[in-house]
Design a protein around this motif. Structure first.
Motif: not given
Length: 98
Positions: A1-9, A39-47
């Motif tokens: 299961m994927k973690r929830k990140y603050e940067t997630d949409l 994919v966009i969540n990953a880009v936002l996390y990296r940014t």
């Protein structure tokens, strides 16, 4: 299961982006093997975090997929459109001038 990140949409943000992406590209990856929101969540996390591409957490899509999407979105101007739309929406929600 994927973690929830603050940067997630949020769902509302994703709805706006999905609509805009579909307008610009004719679809938003319905036939894609990778979920565009992830994919966009990953880009936002990296940014936000500034990590190196090789350090992408395993609960995001493959780094080559994320990198490729990020590069294409930048080259086509998609990021500029999406980010300016998100800024406009957040300014309206905060009752501020555009």
């Amino acid at each position: 299961m994927k973690r929830k990140y603050e940067t997630d949409l949020t769902n509302a943000q994703w709805k706006e982006i999905k609509t805009r992406y579909k307008e610009l590209n004719g679809n938003y990856g319905e036939n894609s093997r990778n979920n565009k929101r992830k994919v966009i969540n990953a880009v936002l996390y990296r940014t936000k975090t500034g990590w190196q591409w090789r350090m992408l957490p395993k609960d995001f899509p493959k780094r080559s997929t994320v990198w490729s999407f990020c590069r294409r979105a930048k080259l086509t101007g998609l990021w500029e459109v999406i980010l300016s739309d998100m800024v406009a929406v957040s300014r309206v929600q905060a009752d501020r001038e555009l």
